[in-house]
Each structure stands twice: as C-alpha cells, then as structure tokens.
Design an enzyme around this catalytic site. Structure first.
Site, short mmCIF file in Angstrom:
data_model
loop_
_atom_site.label_atom_id
_atom_site.label_comp_id
_atom_site.label_asym_id
_atom_site.label_seq_id
_atom_site.Cartn_x
_atom_site.Cartn_y
_atom_site.Cartn_z
N CYS A 98 35.44 50.19 37.44
CA CYS A 98 34.13 50.61 36.95
C CYS A 98 33.87 52.09 37.19
O CYS A 98 33.10 52.72 36.48
CB CYS A 98 33.03 49.75 37.58
SG CYS A 98 33.10 48.05 36.99
N ASP B 20 37.59 28.85 47.54
CA ASP B 20 38.71 29.41 46.78
C ASP B 20 38.54 28.95 45.35
O ASP B 20 37.96 27.89 45.10
CB ASP B 20 40.06 28.87 47.30
CG ASP B 20 40.36 27.49 46.74
OD1 ASP B 20 39.77 26.51 47.25
OD2 ASP B 20 41.12 27.38 45.77
N HIS C 223 38.70 44.13 39.01
CA HIS C 223 37.23 44.12 38.95
C HIS C 223 36.67 42.76 39.34
O HIS C 223 35.73 42.68 40.15
CB HIS C 223 36.72 44.51 37.56
CG HIS C 223 35.27 44.15 37.40
ND1 HIS C 223 34.25 44.96 37.88
CD2 HIS C 223 34.67 43.03 36.92
CE1 HIS C 223 33.09 44.34 37.68
NE2 HIS C 223 33.32 43.19 37.10
N CYS D 292 28.62 48.28 39.79
CA CYS D 292 29.85 48.00 40.52
C CYS D 292 30.55 49.29 40.91
O CYS D 292 30.68 50.21 40.11
CB CYS D 292 30.77 47.14 39.64
SG CYS D 292 32.34 46.72 40.43
N ASP E 177 47.30 25.00 50.47
CA ASP E 177 46.80 23.67 50.13
C ASP E 177 47.97 22.70 50.29
O ASP E 177 49.12 23.10 50.44
CB ASP E 177 46.15 23.63 48.76
CG ASP E 177 47.12 23.88 47.65
OD1 ASP E 177 48.33 23.94 47.92
OD2 ASP E 177 46.70 24.00 46.50
N CYS F 251 33.74 49.44 41.99
CA CYS F 251 35.19 49.23 42.04
C CYS F 251 35.94 50.34 41.31
O CYS F 251 35.36 51.09 40.53
CB CYS F 251 35.57 47.85 41.49
SG CYS F 251 35.82 47.76 39.71
#
Ligand SMILES: [Zn+2]
Length: 374
Positions: free
Chosen positions: A311, A268, A337, A306, A94, A308
């Site tokens: 999880c 973002d 997560h 989930c 940015d 991931c």
C-alpha cells in the site's frame, strides 16, 4: 522438558475476550494471534523474512501433506521443519485428520485409525493417532494437535455421538504416545458437531485427559455463521482459563473479531493467502476484487489506511494489471497485503484489550464497513 505455558494477562470486562501470552521453547506468542497457513512447509508466495516483518509469530504446517510429500522422515533427516523451511519461530502442525477427510480418497474409519488413498498418487495409507503424533514430532512441531475426525455438517446425531467418543479415545492415545520429556505441547480438539451437549461431553473427556491447550474443531464446515458463533460462545467458557484456546480453520476478519469476543486466543485460516491469489483483498472498509474494471486507472493505494509495503508503494491500477496479466508478483504482493491486514487486525485487538477499549474497537471495525456500503 516443555517450557510451554500460557499466561492470562488481561480479561475484558464486557466480553469473553482475553489478552495473553504463550511461551514456547522457540519464543513467545502474544495472543490473540492469527497463524498464517504454510501447508507444504511454505506460506505460499511469502519469504519467511517477510512473514516476520509483517508480525507473524507462529505459522501452521500440515501433517497430511508433509507426510505424503516430501515425507516426514526426509524432513527429519534434513534437520527438521524449522531448518528445512528456514523459519525459527514456533510451528503448529495439524494432525492430518481434517485433510484425510477432505482430500483422501476411499476413506475407511476403524478404531485403529483412518485408511485412505493419497490424493497425489493413489497410494494406500493408514493414519493412526500414534502415526500422526510420530509425524508431527519428526517434523519438530512446537504444538502438536491430536488426531481426530472432523465431522461434516449436517450429520446424523447418532454418527456425531460415535465419532465424538472415538475422537476422545484417539486423543487419549495421542497423549499416551507423546514422550513425557517432549519439548512439544499437545493440544486436544473439542468435537461434537453442532450438538451443544456433545460439545460439553467432548470438553469433559479432553479435560480429564489433560492437554497444554484446547482447540474447537469441526467449525467453518458449511454451517451458518450464527451457529458457528453459538458453538464458540457455548464451548469456549467450558475450557480451562489457564490454557490457550484455538478455533481451527476460522476465518474472515469478522469471524476473528467475534471469536476473540467469545474467548478465543488462536486462529488459522487459508483465507488471507488463498483469497490473495484469487485477487480478493481485505481492507479496513471491506473486501475488494482487484480484477474489476473500475480499478484500471485507479492511482490510490489498495487501502489508504494500510501501512504495508504494498500500500505504500503500489496503486490499485498496478495491482489490477499484475493480476489480470497473470504475473507471479500479483500473488506475492496480494498475499503480503492480506497477511499484513490480518496481523494488523490482531495487533489492534491486542492493543485494544490492553487499553480496555475492546468494545469500542469492535464497533469501530463495523462502522468503517458501513460507511463504504452506504
Ligand atoms: Zn496494505
């Protein structure tokens, strides 16, 4: 020469949603995409390898912060931001415009740029469009953002008019200072506050200059969600079809889905990472505050849907224990997560667009949340 290119792969028939692909000199980015925020050349609590594993294609870094600490010239001497932070995929930086206004002290805006005092040590600086581009190029950014003023909300119309025109003049100076053979792409930022006619004017000013991509700035600054959606809905279709569209600093999972439906390709937000460190976790059925006593002996994974690492291996009880004990691992696991959840949401959106069932995906997303609430 810049190899930067956007290809529109599929246009949804029921909404403005679109599936596309951005090519950069550091690889391709499938869109719509969510970019994790790595303010100080690190996505807090995450290894670059983990970011890749969970599907991060591009990350964002921050001009204002890296300029003040450790300094863009040092980063350049050390081989650029990608080498410095061990990340070989694209980076968007940015322009520092937003942080100058939100963090810098004693700001003074002139035609030249913005004078401010560092929030770290009080030292005085002037950030100009030219310096902002110079910093971003020294960092080795793949996508450079123009330096602009992020207008607060609400703001007097007369001020919004002046500011929008000044930001357009600054955008032109950024375009002019970027070397023509640069491998970095330059994105213009549409301003105009919540005034739709000024948004239209800003789009026209930017299109006349010409950019590789276009962003909507000045959203998620305290306005009502409906106003944010209206501004997206009005502004995004005014942008060229063959350039990526980025809504800056947005937002919640719902905001991302609604942004996509209105034609946005890139997002973002600090929300998944910052909330993770505060124990606020995103799941397919809504948000969870892991510190709550009800999770003390809860053996279930955070989100049974989930896949991931967190999880698959840990219980809500353990995550609550780590968080309430102030353990460092709480930030690591919670961030992993939350970012996985965001990346899976975007992957699901891309798949739905390819399958032609985005409308169904969108209603399923909300239905799951209603089940929990009822
Ligand atoms: Zn998970």
């Amino acid at each position: 020469m810049s190899v930067f290119k956007y290809v529109l792969l599929q246009q949804d028939s029921d909404s403005q949603a679109r599936r596309g692909r951005i090519s950069t000199s550091r690889g391709e980015i499938e869109t719509p995409v969510f970019m994790p925020v790595g303010t100080l050349a690190t996505v807090k609590a995450m290894l670059p390898e983990t970011l890749k594993e969970i599907g991060s294609q591009i990350i964002l870094a921050n001009t204002y912060h890296l300029y003040l600490r450790p300094g863009h010239k040092l980063v350049q001497q050390l081989g650029g931001l990608h080498k410095f932070m061990h990340w070989d995929r694209p980076i968007l930086t940015d322009s520092g415009g937003f942080q100058v206004f939100s963090l810098g002290d004693l700001r003074k805006i002139t035609e030249e740029g913005t004078a401010f005092q560092s929030h770290i040590d009080g030292s005085k600086h002037i950030l100009t469009p030219e310096l902002s581009v110079e910093i971003q190029l020294a960092l080795g950014s793949d996508i450079v953002m123009v330096f602009d003023e992020c207008i607060p909300h609400p703001a007097e119309r007369a001020y919004v008019v002046d500011s929008t025109n000044r930001s357009a003049r600054w955008a032109k100076r950024c375009r002019e200072i970027l070397p023509s053979g640069s491998t970095s792409a330059l994105f213009g930022i549409v301003q105009g506050g919540m005034e739709l006619d000024l948004r239209k004017q800003s789009v026209e000013q930017l299109r006349e200059i010409g950019f590789e991509g276009y962003a909507l700035g000045g959203l998620s600054v305290g306005e009502e969600t409906s106003l944010m959606y209206d501004t997206m809905e009005y502004s995004l279709p005014l942008l060229p079809v063959d350039r990526p569209r980025y809504v800056m600093g947005v937002g919640t999972p719902e905001n991302l889905l609604e942004g996509v439906a209105r034609g946005c390709d890139m997002f973002d937000c600090v929300m998944p990472t910052r909330n993770a460190r505060n124990g606020m976790l995103f799941t397919s059925f809504g948000k969870i505050s892991i510190k709550q006593a009800q999770y003390r002996g809860d053996e279930r994974p955070l989100d049974p849907d989930c896949q991931c690492y967190v999880c698959r291996n840990y219980s809500r009880a353990y995550l609550r224990h780590l968080y309430t004990s102030n353990e460092i691992l709480a930030s690591v696991l919670n961030t992993q997560h939350n970012l996985y959840y965001y990346q899976q949401l975007m992957a699901g959106i891309r798949q739905a667009l390819e399958n032609g069932n985005f409308t169904e995906f969108r209603s399923d997303f909300y239905n799951k949340r209603e089940i929990l609430i009822s």
